[in-house]
Write a protein that holds these residues in place. Structure first.
Motif, PDB file in Angstrom:
ATOM      1  N   MET A 133       0.829  -1.197   0.000  1.00 20.38           N
ATOM      2  CA  MET A 133       0.000   0.000   0.000  1.00 20.38           C
ATOM      3  C   MET A 133       0.874   1.261   0.000  1.00 20.38           C
ATOM      4  SD  MET A 133      -3.201   1.006   2.475  1.00 20.38           S
ATOM      5  CE  MET A 133      -4.337  -0.109   1.662  1.00 20.38           C
ATOM      6  N   ARG A 134       1.978   1.212   0.741  1.00 15.67           N
ATOM      7  CA  ARG A 134       2.886   2.359   0.788  1.00 15.67           C
ATOM      8  C   ARG A 134       3.438   2.674  -0.602  1.00 15.67           C
ATOM      9  NH1 ARG A 134       5.976   0.458   4.545  1.00 15.67           N
ATOM     10  NH2 ARG A 134       4.816   1.349   6.274  1.00 15.67           N
ATOM     11  N   SER A 135       3.736   1.619  -1.353  1.00 12.37           N
ATOM     12  CA  SER A 135       4.296   1.823  -2.691  1.00 12.37           C
ATOM     13  C   SER A 135       3.272   2.391  -3.666  1.00 12.37           C
ATOM     14  CB  SER A 135       4.844   0.498  -3.240  1.00 12.37           C
ATOM     15  OG  SER A 135       3.786  -0.420  -3.483  1.00 12.37           O
ATOM     16  N   LEU A 136       1.978   2.299  -3.302  1.00 11.57           N
ATOM     17  CA  LEU A 136       0.914   2.806  -4.184  1.00 11.57           C
ATOM     18  C   LEU A 136       0.737   4.323  -4.084  1.00 11.57           C
ATOM     19  CD1 LEU A 136      -2.137   0.339  -3.963  1.00 11.57           C
ATOM     20  CD2 LEU A 136      -0.752   0.887  -5.967  1.00 11.57           C
ATOM     21  N   ILE A 137       1.250   4.946  -3.040  1.00 10.57           N
ATOM     22  CA  ILE A 137       0.958   6.358  -2.788  1.00 10.57           C
ATOM     23  C   ILE A 137       1.363   7.254  -3.958  1.00 10.57           C
ATOM     24  CG2 ILE A 137       1.354   8.322  -1.255  1.00 10.57           C
ATOM     25  CD1 ILE A 137      -0.370   6.156   0.000  1.00 10.57           C
ATOM     26  N   PRO A 138       2.587   7.145  -4.511  1.00 15.79           N
ATOM     27  CA  PRO A 138       2.926   8.011  -5.653  1.00 15.79           C
ATOM     28  C   PRO A 138       1.991   7.812  -6.840  1.00 15.79           C
ATOM     29  CG  PRO A 138       4.908   7.000  -4.746  1.00 15.79           C
ATOM     30  CD  PRO A 138       3.745   6.313  -4.100  1.00 15.79           C
ATOM     31  N   THR A 139       1.628   6.553  -7.110  1.00 17.10           N
ATOM     32  CA  THR A 139       0.685   6.264  -8.204  1.00 17.10           C
ATOM     33  C   THR A 139      -0.681   6.864  -7.900  1.00 17.10           C
ATOM     34  OG1 THR A 139       1.853   4.173  -8.559  1.00 17.10           O
ATOM     35  CG2 THR A 139      -0.306   4.403  -9.591  1.00 17.10           C
ATOM     36  N   LEU A 140      -1.088   6.785  -6.638  1.00 21.92           N
ATOM     37  CA  LEU A 140      -2.375   7.336  -6.216  1.00 21.92           C
ATOM     38  C   LEU A 140      -2.412   8.847  -6.437  1.00 21.92           C
ATOM     39  CD1 LEU A 140      -5.100   6.931  -4.748  1.00 21.92           C
ATOM     40  CD2 LEU A 140      -3.874   7.185  -2.586  1.00 21.92           C
ATOM     41  N   ILE A 141      -1.334   9.541  -6.118  1.00 26.28           N
ATOM     42  CA  ILE A 141      -1.285  10.992  -6.291  1.00 26.28           C
ATOM     43  C   ILE A 141      -1.418  11.368  -7.772  1.00 26.28           C
ATOM     44  CG2 ILE A 141       0.207  13.020  -6.084  1.00 26.28           C
ATOM     45  CD1 ILE A 141       1.334  11.730  -3.510  1.00 26.28           C
ATOM     46  N   ILE A 142      -0.701  10.644  -8.637  1.00 23.34           N
ATOM     47  CA  ILE A 142      -0.799  10.904 -10.083  1.00 23.34           C
ATOM     48  C   ILE A 142      -2.227  10.662 -10.571  1.00 23.34           C
ATOM     49  CG2 ILE A 142      -0.014  10.127 -12.360  1.00 23.34           C
ATOM     50  CD1 ILE A 142       2.695   9.449 -11.003  1.00 23.34           C
ATOM     51  N   ALA A 143      -2.833   9.573 -10.088  1.00 25.45           N
ATOM     52  CA  ALA A 143      -4.208   9.252 -10.486  1.00 25.45           C
ATOM     53  C   ALA A 143      -5.175  10.360 -10.057  1.00 25.45           C
ATOM     54  CB  ALA A 143      -4.624   7.913  -9.884  1.00 25.45           C
ATOM     55  N   LEU A 144      -4.999  10.877  -8.838  1.00 23.84           N
ATOM     56  CA  LEU A 144      -5.879  11.946  -8.352  1.00 23.84           C
ATOM     57  C   LEU A 144      -5.730  13.210  -9.199  1.00 23.84           C
ATOM     58  CD1 LEU A 144      -5.495  11.475  -4.496  1.00 23.84           C
ATOM     59  CD2 LEU A 144      -7.620  11.261  -5.794  1.00 23.84           C
ATOM     60  N   ARG A 145      -4.500  13.508  -9.625  1.00 22.40           N
ATOM     61  CA  ARG A 145      -4.299  14.676 -10.493  1.00 22.40           C
ATOM     62  C   ARG A 145      -5.137  14.546 -11.770  1.00 22.40           C
ATOM     63  NH1 ARG A 145       1.503  14.516  -9.054  1.00 22.40           N
ATOM     64  NH2 ARG A 145       1.969  16.373  -7.803  1.00 22.40           N
ATOM     65  N   HIS A 146      -5.126  13.353 -12.362  1.00 22.42           N
ATOM     66  CA  HIS A 146      -5.888  13.152 -13.598  1.00 22.42           C
ATOM     67  C   HIS A 146      -7.387  13.103 -13.325  1.00 22.42           C
ATOM     68  CE1 HIS A 146      -1.938  12.248 -15.270  1.00 22.42           C
ATOM     69  NE2 HIS A 146      -2.485  12.319 -16.471  1.00 22.42           N
ATOM     70  N   LEU A 147      -7.767  12.565 -12.163  1.00 24.51           N
ATOM     71  CA  LEU A 147      -9.187  12.507 -11.825  1.00 24.51           C
ATOM     72  C   LEU A 147      -9.749  13.908 -11.612  1.00 24.51           C
ATOM     73  CD1 LEU A 147     -11.510  10.569 -11.362  1.00 24.51           C
ATOM     74  CD2 LEU A 147     -10.815  10.350  -8.969  1.00 24.51           C
ATOM     75  N   ILE A 148      -8.946  14.823 -11.072  1.00 24.52           N
ATOM     76  CA  ILE A 148      -9.380  16.219 -10.907  1.00 24.52           C
ATOM     77  C   ILE A 148      -9.740  16.829 -12.255  1.00 24.52           C
ATOM     78  CG2 ILE A 148      -8.524  18.533 -10.342  1.00 24.52           C
ATOM     79  CD1 ILE A 148      -7.011  17.238  -7.991  1.00 24.52           C
ATOM     80  N   LYS A 149      -8.939  16.515 -13.280  1.00 27.19           N
ATOM     81  CA  LYS A 149      -9.225  17.045 -14.613  1.00 27.19           C
ATOM     82  C   LYS A 149     -10.507  16.443 -15.185  1.00 27.19           C
ATOM     83  CE  LYS A 149      -4.277  17.521 -15.677  1.00 27.19           C
ATOM     84  NZ  LYS A 149      -3.166  17.000 -16.515  1.00 27.19           N
ATOM     85  N   ALA A 150     -10.793  15.194 -14.824  1.00 25.35           N
ATOM     86  CA  ALA A 150     -11.944  14.499 -15.414  1.00 25.35           C
ATOM     87  C   ALA A 150     -13.250  14.806 -14.700  1.00 25.35           C
ATOM     88  CB  ALA A 150     -11.691  12.989 -15.404  1.00 25.35           C
ATOM     89  N   ASP A 151     -13.233  14.800 -13.357  1.00 29.86           N
ATOM     90  CA  ASP A 151     -14.474  14.966 -12.596  1.00 29.86           C
ATOM     91  C   ASP A 151     -14.112  15.453 -11.193  1.00 29.86           C
ATOM     92  OD1 ASP A 151     -16.772  14.531 -10.929  1.00 29.86           O
ATOM     93  OD2 ASP A 151     -17.587  13.234 -12.490  1.00 29.86           O
ATOM     94  N   GLN A 152     -14.342  16.737 -10.922  1.00 28.60           N
ATOM     95  CA  GLN A 152     -13.914  17.304  -9.646  1.00 28.60           C
ATOM     96  C   GLN A 152     -14.705  16.738  -8.466  1.00 28.60           C
ATOM     97  OE1 GLN A 152     -13.221  21.542  -9.421  1.00 28.60           O
ATOM     98  NE2 GLN A 152     -12.888  21.662 -11.633  1.00 28.60           N
ATOM     99  N   ASP A 153     -15.991  16.439  -8.670  1.00 30.95           N
ATOM    100  CA  ASP A 153     -16.787  15.874  -7.575  1.00 30.95           C
ATOM    101  C   ASP A 153     -16.256  14.502  -7.182  1.00 30.95           C
ATOM    102  OD1 ASP A 153     -18.413  18.087  -7.424  1.00 30.95           O
ATOM    103  OD2 ASP A 153     -19.913  17.272  -8.810  1.00 30.95           O
ATOM    104  N   GLN A 154     -15.967  13.671  -8.184  1.00 32.60           N
ATOM    105  CA  GLN A 154     -15.411  12.356  -7.887  1.00 32.60           C
ATOM    106  C   GLN A 154     -14.031  12.487  -7.250  1.00 32.60           C
ATOM    107  OE1 GLN A 154     -15.446   9.896 -11.404  1.00 32.60           O
ATOM    108  NE2 GLN A 154     -17.637   9.448 -11.225  1.00 32.60           N
TER     109      GLN A 154
END
Length: 622
Positions: A133-154
């Motif tokens: 799970m610790r190793s997922l954090i950098p990937t999670l941050i990148i994913a959230l950046r792209h999710l912000i562009k796609a759907d701010q509510d989500q």
């Protein structure tokens, strides 16, 4: 037919997945997934291995159509959210799956469902999954950046994964604190098209990290970047034609629903004050604060004062011993500022100082009281939100003044009695009644010359049972209790029996937890003055107080996203059998599947004050 069969057999993953995949409507998919979640807790063991494999196949990010893949992740998120524990043996495989999904930046919907599932799993993650799970954090941050562009509510909802990680296992985040903070600061400083909800989530996450890992934040040299980002938020002017919530005409200092970025920016600094060494914090904070205070922009001056205000609690010792005089001078100067927004912030700061920096603040009585009395002389001309802050500052200052209040009593009481007689605004009357209680706490027997006119004013409020008068009536009861304890037995005793009868009449006619709480406090106060007056009524008094302690009003139990009121026996289906039932002895039989209990604050306060009052009445009446 599919829905009917689903309800009959508990769970048929095959039918559910067909129902979700077939229609194009997102609402139908969500509804079917929610149905699945509602049933899974009771019937998880009935799912055959074939059906579990079906769910796993739907979540496979390879050949099947993209819609099937998203549906599988939707189902998974709903089922795991309902009952994460049965999935523990599969956590490693799920985490590996999410690692793959979160790297698929062209599929934000899949990322969203994966993050929701990850959030639900976090509290149940064991040590064997922590490294993964610790190793997922950098990937999670990148994913959230792209999710912000796609759907701010989500994206806003998905960012709750950080809250869950910090609450459950903050060590997972520690190696990535710098990345997480910079991501949150980036969200805070992006273009203004981002929603307030996203910005609030980012600031809240930073405050949470400071609370849990302030030393790491300092060690990683993150304090200055955070401050450089927070101050522009704190000093931002509202949109043209609007005001900050706390400056609006109907603002209430007890309002806890302020979800603005500016409010959370102040919370970040408040959290720093509570959890960081003052010397290190002030070294980087004060230059920014002083620049704001010297600005020509009123909202920047307001930001500087708000910053001083929120430092008062966490850095109290440091301010008292090293900076009190200079800070008070700054606040006093702000009270004569040409802009009311700045003056309001100065009053709030003075109230915070008076609450948290005692007894040293009281030594500046000669400088502060004339300023506060000046505000009191123009009560009817100012906005009620501004007046509320003036009373907040005055009450906190008076509470600790003691005998030093005597020279100011005539002016104070003339102002308060005039407000009670002449003011049309009920909120202003309520503030004046509360201030009289604060004056009584400081003046005690010195208030005797004003006792009769005060009582005459309070009588009208105490007996007016209209709903719109409830808040004022409750405050009048509170102040009456303070007078009973402070004015002296000889002066108050003639009213004791009348107060007891008033309290019994109110509790018999009005169903309100705040009013009951204040009535019990009045009984308790009367017991210190004239316990004999309570003796004939002890049966009635203890009966209603014990009913308050036993009452389950305002108590709810949550289960499977449904809220059931305790003692509500209307539902008799198999899912309602998990409700908590309290018998006549107060014994409960708690279903282990219940998610949790909640009690409205007013009922908690009522029970707490009931306990206090019972103890004092018992002591004083024997």
């Amino acid at each position: 037919r599919a829905l009917h069969e689903l309800s009959l057999c508990g769970l048929s993953l095959t039918l559910t997945s067909e129902l979700i995949v077939a229609p194009p409507s997102h609402q139908i998919r969500q509804s079917a997934a929610v149905m699945l979640r509602m049933r899974v807790k009771k019937h998880w063991k009935k799912i055959s291995p074939d059906h579990r494999e079906r769910l796993a196949a739907l979540c496979c990010p390879i050949p099947p159509p993209i819609s099937n893949f998203q549906v599988g992740l939707l189902l998974l998120s709903k089922v795991v959210e309902s009952n994460p524990e049965p999935f523990k043996p599969h956590y490693r495989q799920l985490l590996q799956l999410f690692g793959t999904v979160l790297r698929d930046l062209d599929n934000p919907t899949a990322m969203y469902y994966s993050i929701l599932t990850l959030t639900a799993m976090t509290a149940y993650t064991g040590t064997e999954e922590m490294n993964l799970m610790r190793s997922l954090i950098p990937t999670l941050i990148i994913a959230l950046r792209h999710l912000i562009k796609a759907d701010q509510d989500q994206a806003s909802e998905a960012m709750e994964v950080f809250d869950e990680l910090m609450e459950s296992e903050v060590s997972i985040m520690v190696p990535h604190i710098t990345e997480i903070v910079h991501f949150c600061l980036e969200v805070r400083t992006r273009n203004t098209t981002l929603t307030d909800s996203l910005r609030v989530k980012a600031l809240s996450c930073i405050a949470f990290l400071i609370r849990l890992k302030s030393k790491t934040v300092l060690k990683q040299k993150l304090l200055n970047p955070i401050l450089q980002t927070v101050f522009p938020v704190l000093s931002a002017a509202p949109p043209p034609g609007e005001e900050d919530p706390e400056d609006e005409e109907n603002s209430n200092e007890d309002d806890t629903d302020n979800e603005s970025p500016k409010h959370f920016a102040a919370q970040v600094i408040d959290t720093m004050a509570l959890h960081m060494p003052p010397e290190k914090l002030f070294h980087q904070l004060m230059p920014l604060t002083q620049a704001c205070l010297a600005s020509d922009n009123p909202y920047e001056r307001k930001a500087g004062l708000m910053c001083l205000a929120v430092l008062a609690e966490g850095c109290a010792d440091h301010i008292r011993t090293k900076m009190l005089s200079s800070m008070l001078q700054t606040v006093c100067q702000s009270l004569s500022d040409s802009n009311q927004v700045v003056r309001s912030a100065g009053l709030f700061a003075l109230g915070q100082f008076s609450e948290h920096l005692q007894p040293e603040v009281s030594k500046y009585c000669a400088e502060l009281m004339p300023l506060l009395l000046g505000y009191m002389s123009a009560l009817n001309q100012a906005k009620i939100g501004h007046v509320t802050k003036a009373f907040y500052a005055l009450e906190n200052f008076l509470e600790n003044l003691g005998s030093e209040i005597e020279p100011y009593l005539p002016t104070l009481m003339e102002t308060m009695l005039s407000a009670l007689s002449n003011a049309e605004n009920l909120k202003l009357k309520e503030l004046a009644v509360s201030a009289i209680g604060a004056i009584a706490n400081a003046a005690k027997e010195k208030l005797v010359p004003y006792f009769l006119p005060v009582i005459e004013s309070l009588k009208g409020f105490l007996t007016d049972t209209r709903d719109e008068m409830r808040s004022l009536q409750t405050q009048a009861l509170d102040t009456l209790s303070v007078l009973a304890r402070t004015i002296g037995k000889e002066v108050f005793s003639p009213l004791a029996a009348e107060c007891v009868q008033l309290g019994l009449n109110l509790t018999n006619t009005i169903d309100d937890p705040d009013l009951r709480r204040c009535t019990y406090s009045l009984f308790s106060a009367v017991s210190t003055v004239s316990p004999d007056c309570l003796n004939p009524h002890l049966t009635a008094i203890t009966t209603i107080m014990l009913l308050s302690l036993k009452s389950t009003e305002g108590v709810t139990v949550s289960q499977w996203d449904k809220t059931f009121v305790l003692l509500d026996g209307d539902d008799d289906d198999d899912e309602a059998q998990g409700d908590t039932i309290l018998d006549e002895e107060g014994t409960d039989n708690v279903d282990p599947d219940i998610a949790g209990f909640s009690v409205e604050n007013a009922y908690i306060d009522e029970k707490e004050d009931t306990c206090d009052a019972l103890g004092e009445i018992a002591f004083n009446t024997g």
